[in-house]
Design a protein around this motif. Structure first.
Motif, PDB file in Angstrom:
ATOM      1  N   LYS A  52      24.896   3.074  33.054  1.00  0.00           N
ATOM      2  CA  LYS A  52      25.203   4.451  33.464  1.00  0.00           C
ATOM      3  C   LYS A  52      26.189   5.067  32.486  1.00  0.00           C
ATOM      4  O   LYS A  52      27.095   4.395  31.977  1.00  0.00           O
ATOM      5  N   LYS A  53      26.006   6.362  32.257  1.00  0.00           N
ATOM      6  CA  LYS A  53      26.864   7.060  31.294  1.00  0.00           C
ATOM      7  C   LYS A  53      27.813   7.997  32.043  1.00  0.00           C
ATOM      8  O   LYS A  53      27.364   8.902  32.748  1.00  0.00           O
ATOM      9  N   ILE A  54      29.135   7.778  31.809  1.00  0.00           N
ATOM     10  CA  ILE A  54      30.131   8.699  32.368  1.00  0.00           C
ATOM     11  C   ILE A  54      30.691   9.496  31.207  1.00  0.00           C
ATOM     12  O   ILE A  54      31.185   8.928  30.228  1.00  0.00           O
ATOM     13  N   LEU A  55      30.595  10.807  31.320  1.00  0.00           N
ATOM     14  CA  LEU A  55      31.073  11.672  30.239  1.00  0.00           C
ATOM     15  C   LEU A  55      32.243  12.503  30.755  1.00  0.00           C
ATOM     16  O   LEU A  55      32.121  13.228  31.746  1.00  0.00           O
ATOM     17  N   ILE A  56      33.391  12.380  30.078  1.00  0.00           N
ATOM     18  CA  ILE A  56      34.597  13.121  30.488  1.00  0.00           C
ATOM     19  C   ILE A  56      34.821  14.242  29.480  1.00  0.00           C
ATOM     20  O   ILE A  56      34.894  13.991  28.275  1.00  0.00           O
ATOM     21  N   LEU A  57      34.952  15.464  29.966  1.00  0.00           N
ATOM     22  CA  LEU A  57      35.186  16.592  29.064  1.00  0.00           C
ATOM     23  C   LEU A  57      36.617  17.090  29.239  1.00  0.00           C
ATOM     24  O   LEU A  57      37.005  17.559  30.315  1.00  0.00           O
ATOM     25  N   GLY A  58      37.432  16.986  28.186  1.00  0.00           N
ATOM     26  CA  GLY A  58      38.811  17.469  28.232  1.00  0.00           C
ATOM     27  C   GLY A  58      39.802  16.325  28.203  1.00  0.00           C
ATOM     28  O   GLY A  58      39.660  15.361  28.962  1.00  0.00           O
ATOM     29  N   GLY A  59      40.780  16.431  27.302  1.00  0.00           N
ATOM     30  CA  GLY A  59      41.771  15.358  27.154  1.00  0.00           C
ATOM     31  C   GLY A  59      43.156  15.775  27.623  1.00  0.00           C
ATOM     32  O   GLY A  59      44.163  15.407  27.033  1.00  0.00           O
ATOM     33  N   ILE A  73      27.913  19.359  21.875  1.00  0.00           N
ATOM     34  CA  ILE A  73      29.214  19.430  21.202  1.00  0.00           C
ATOM     35  C   ILE A  73      28.983  19.785  19.728  1.00  0.00           C
ATOM     36  O   ILE A  73      27.905  19.565  19.186  1.00  0.00           O
ATOM     37  N   GLN A  74      30.035  20.321  19.120  1.00  0.00           N
ATOM     38  CA  GLN A  74      29.910  20.702  17.717  1.00  0.00           C
ATOM     39  C   GLN A  74      30.931  19.934  16.895  1.00  0.00           C
ATOM     40  O   GLN A  74      32.125  19.930  17.218  1.00  0.00           O
ATOM     41  N   ARG A  75      30.461  19.307  15.823  1.00  0.00           N
ATOM     42  CA  ARG A  75      31.378  18.601  14.928  1.00  0.00           C
ATOM     43  C   ARG A  75      32.085  19.648  14.081  1.00  0.00           C
ATOM     44  O   ARG A  75      31.434  20.572  13.571  1.00  0.00           O
ATOM     45  N   SER A  76      33.412  19.479  13.893  1.00  0.00           N
ATOM     46  CA  SER A  76      34.130  20.547  13.202  1.00  0.00           C
ATOM     47  C   SER A  76      33.903  20.526  11.691  1.00  0.00           C
ATOM     48  O   SER A  76      34.009  21.542  11.042  1.00  0.00           O
ATOM     49  N   PHE A  77      33.523  19.376  11.102  1.00  0.00           N
ATOM     50  CA  PHE A  77      33.466  19.345   9.641  1.00  0.00           C
ATOM     51  C   PHE A  77      32.172  19.884   9.050  1.00  0.00           C
ATOM     52  O   PHE A  77      32.139  20.288   7.896  1.00  0.00           O
ATOM     53  N   ASP A  78      31.075  19.894   9.809  1.00  0.00           N
ATOM     54  CA  ASP A  78      29.852  20.467   9.246  1.00  0.00           C
ATOM     55  C   ASP A  78      29.124  21.374  10.234  1.00  0.00           C
ATOM     56  O   ASP A  78      28.015  21.822   9.978  1.00  0.00           O
ATOM     57  N   ASN A  79      29.800  21.625  11.383  1.00  0.00           N
ATOM     58  CA  ASN A  79      29.253  22.514  12.429  1.00  0.00           C
ATOM     59  C   ASN A  79      27.942  22.029  13.043  1.00  0.00           C
ATOM     60  O   ASN A  79      27.245  22.808  13.687  1.00  0.00           O
ATOM     61  N   LYS A  80      27.578  20.760  12.825  1.00  0.00           N
ATOM     62  CA  LYS A  80      26.322  20.285  13.421  1.00  0.00           C
ATOM     63  C   LYS A  80      26.496  20.042  14.917  1.00  0.00           C
ATOM     64  O   LYS A  80      27.560  19.639  15.361  1.00  0.00           O
ATOM     65  N   MET A  81      25.392  20.272  15.628  1.00  0.00           N
ATOM     66  CA  MET A  81      25.425  20.091  17.079  1.00  0.00           C
ATOM     67  C   MET A  81      24.958  18.686  17.445  1.00  0.00           C
ATOM     68  O   MET A  81      24.157  18.091  16.722  1.00  0.00           O
ATOM     69  N   ARG A  82      25.420  18.268  18.582  1.00  0.00           N
ATOM     70  CA  ARG A  82      24.964  16.968  19.062  1.00  0.00           C
ATOM     71  C   ARG A  82      24.886  17.026  20.583  1.00  0.00           C
ATOM     72  O   ARG A  82      25.792  17.580  21.218  1.00  0.00           O
ATOM     73  N   ALA A  83      23.823  16.487  21.135  1.00  0.00           N
ATOM     74  CA  ALA A  83      23.703  16.476  22.597  1.00  0.00           C
ATOM     75  C   ALA A  83      24.185  15.135  23.130  1.00  0.00           C
ATOM     76  O   ALA A  83      23.920  14.091  22.531  1.00  0.00           O
ATOM     77  N   LEU A  84      24.933  15.188  24.224  1.00  0.00           N
ATOM     78  CA  LEU A  84      25.390  13.954  24.877  1.00  0.00           C
ATOM     79  C   LEU A  84      24.795  13.911  26.267  1.00  0.00           C
ATOM     80  O   LEU A  84      24.880  14.891  27.011  1.00  0.00           O
ATOM     81  N   GLU A  85      24.208  12.769  26.597  1.00  0.00           N
ATOM     82  CA  GLU A  85      23.615  12.634  27.935  1.00  0.00           C
ATOM     83  C   GLU A  85      24.674  12.135  28.913  1.00  0.00           C
ATOM     84  O   GLU A  85      25.628  11.485  28.504  1.00  0.00           O
TER      85      GLU A  85
END
Ligand SMILES: Cc1cc2nc3c(=O)[nH]c(=O)nc-3n(C[C@H](O)[C@H](O)[C@H](O)COP(=O)(O)OP(=O)(O)OC[C@H]3O[C@@H](n4cnc5c(N)ncnc54)[C@H](O)[C@@H]3O)c2cc1C
Length: 478
Positions: free
Chosen positions: A35-42, A122-134
């Motif tokens: 199972k994947k737990i994804l936490i948004l915000g630190g 989410i967007q990586r700051s160094f090349d602006n590429k997007m990535r989806a997290l499940e």
């Protein structure tokens, strides 16, 4: 978002929905046992959940990921003490990776959340590429942004008080104003340079103005003989009849008196309506000349939260049920400043404080544990803080603990003991203790740090380490 560049395979998509269908067909992991737990915000909410999960899920088959735009957790109650040079900025921040044993940390900007597909972009700051997290379970702890009530001038001409950068910027600006004021014999100009205005009569505003008041008066008496102390004007603007609405009326009055005695001019029932480089305009028509305006006047939600397709309440916060779940989404937990949680005992909403975010985080992990054990009964959130406290001057605090009101050095000592205990690591506790101890012996630091150059590395094209789609399908990218 114009185009979306998939960071797994470099394909470019014209819309979010095209990207999501591509992700789901090509990259989605096939594993259902983990199972994947994804936490948004630190912040307080996200870090509490992370720490509790690390403690309680050591042996569970679970993949934990935390995403935040900064790589550190910031202990906001001590932020005003960075402005006054009492604490070093890095002593009140802890790298998020410090808390990650099993969890993975990604420093990135969260762009959007698709609740139906269970994907976060989410967007990586160094090349602006997007990535989806499940995710299987989502924990939303994205806090809030400073609310300028859509007033562009107030936003442009004031400092906010949310981050380390804000505190460093305010500290530098104050020192610069003292240096300028020391070089002018013009009364009007000196008074304008020495007028420091904070908007907001809540904890952040009161603690910020109190630290500035001490820092300015102390520094001028020690280092700026050419400045006339009579020209110092420290102003707190409160839109309400009183300050610190979270404490009882009598203590609030005492705090007010103590702050005024220390030289702070408090304007009640007053709003800042407009601002320019050298003034702030009040709702009573008064134009107050000042070169320093700090805004702590409330919070609003960021775009990720406000654009979510769910029920929003006061200030755009997400309405949650008693279990702290988003309505109609059993696998989405929301906490902290972005959650609107009803206190059924008082028929009102729980306040947005660090104390509450921590308690909410603990309950969410208890419930996650229960869900992993297939237990049907989950715990409801109920918390009544035993007290609140604030620093309102040099060695002066106020506190209400179990109904008792305390003001003065005792409250100040209780504040220090309580918050020091809450600092997450022993190393930082020691460093803060040293900062506090040396303050008894040394003068505050008035070093003016110049502009910090930041090299941008956007749009770097990395082509040599992009795995093939086949490789990606056989491994879940880290
Ligand atoms: C100056 C000041 C003093 C305070 N003093 C006190 C006090 O004495 N006592 C008290 O109880 N409370 C105090 N508070 C309030 C307290 O800080 C908040 O209530 C608490 O931080 C809320 O926790 P949170 O996790 O909801 O949000 P936050 O702590 O704000 O955390 C939100 C996190 O989400 C991240 N984030 C947001 N959007 C994105 C995005 N799009 N992409 C990636 N990351 C994102 C942020 O970087 C941050 O790490 C104070 C606040 C301030 C500003």
């Amino acid at each position: 978002m114009s185009t979306i560049n998939c960071n797994n395979c470099n394909h470019v998509f014209s819309s979010e929905s095209n990207y999501y269908s591509h992700y789901l067909t090509v990259h989605k992991s096939n594993s259902t046992s983990i199972k994947k737990i994804l936490i948004l915000g630190g912040g307080f909410g996200g870090i509490t959940v992370l720490r509790e999960i690390e403690k309680n899920f050591k042996k569970s088959k679970v993949e934990i990921t935390i995403v935040s735009d900064e790589n550190y957790f910031l202990f906001t109650p001590m932020l005003p003490q960075v402005i006054s040079g009492l604490l070093h900025p890095s002593n009140i921040s802890t790298p998020i990776r410090y808390f990650c044993k099993k969890a993975k940390f990604l420093q990135a900007i969260i762009e959007s959340i698709d609740l139906d597909q269970q994907l976060v972009t989410i967007q990586r700051s160094f090349d602006n590429k997007m990535r989806a997290l499940e995710y299987d379970y989502l924990v939303l702890a994205l806090g809030g942004n400073t609310n300028y009530f859509k007033n562009h001038n107030l936003e442009k001409h004031s400092f906010s008080m949310k981050s380390i950068e804000d505190a460093i910027a305010v500290k530098n600006h104050i020192i610069l104003m003292l240096e300028h004021a020391a070089q002018t014999g013009n009364y009007e100009l000196q008074k304008m340079l020495l007028t420091f205005v904070v908007v907001g009569g809540g904890f952040a505003g009161v603690e910020t103005i109190s630290e500035i008041n001490h820092f300015v008066r102390h520094s001028i008496s020690k280092f700026y003989p050419s400045i006339n102390p009579k020209n110092i004007n420290i102003v707190l603007i409160s839109s309400k009849e009183r300050i610190l609405p979270e404490i009882n009326e009598e203590l609030s009055k005492k705090a007010w008196e103590s702050m005024e005695k220390a030289g702070i001019n408090i304007l009640k029932n007053t709003r800042a309506d407009d601002a320019g480089e050298e003034f702030v305009m009040l709702n009573n028509g008064e134009k107050l000349p000042c070169a320093t305006l700090i805004w702590t006047g409330g919070i609003t939600m960021n775009n990720v939260v406000s654009e979510l397709k769910c029920e929003h309440g006061e200030s755009g916060r997400i309405v949650v049920d008693e279990i702290l779940r988003m309505k109609n989404r059993e696998n989405v937990f929301v906490l902290g400043d972005c959650a609107l949680i009803k206190d059924s005992n008082l028929d009102s909403f729980y306040p947005s404080t660090a104390q509450h975010a921590i308690r909410e985080g603990k309950l969410i992990v208890e419930n996650l544990k229960a869900l992993f054990k297939n237990e049907k009964k989950l715990k409801k959130f109920s918390f009544h803080s035993i007290g609140v406290m604030a620093i309102i001057g040099n060695r002066t605090g106020i506190a209400t603990i179990r109904g008792y009101s305390i003001i003065g050095i005792t409250a100040w000592l209780i504040w220090r003991a309580y918050y020091l205990a809450k600092i997450p690591t022993l190393g930082k506790k020691l460093k803060i203790s040293v900062d506090w101890a040396t303050d008894f012996l040394l003068t505050r630091d008035i070093t003016l740090i110049g502009t910090i150059k930041k090299k941008k590395i956007h749009f770097i094209h990395i082509t040599d380490n992009v795995p093939s789609i086949k490789q990606q399908l056989s491994s879940n990218l880290g």
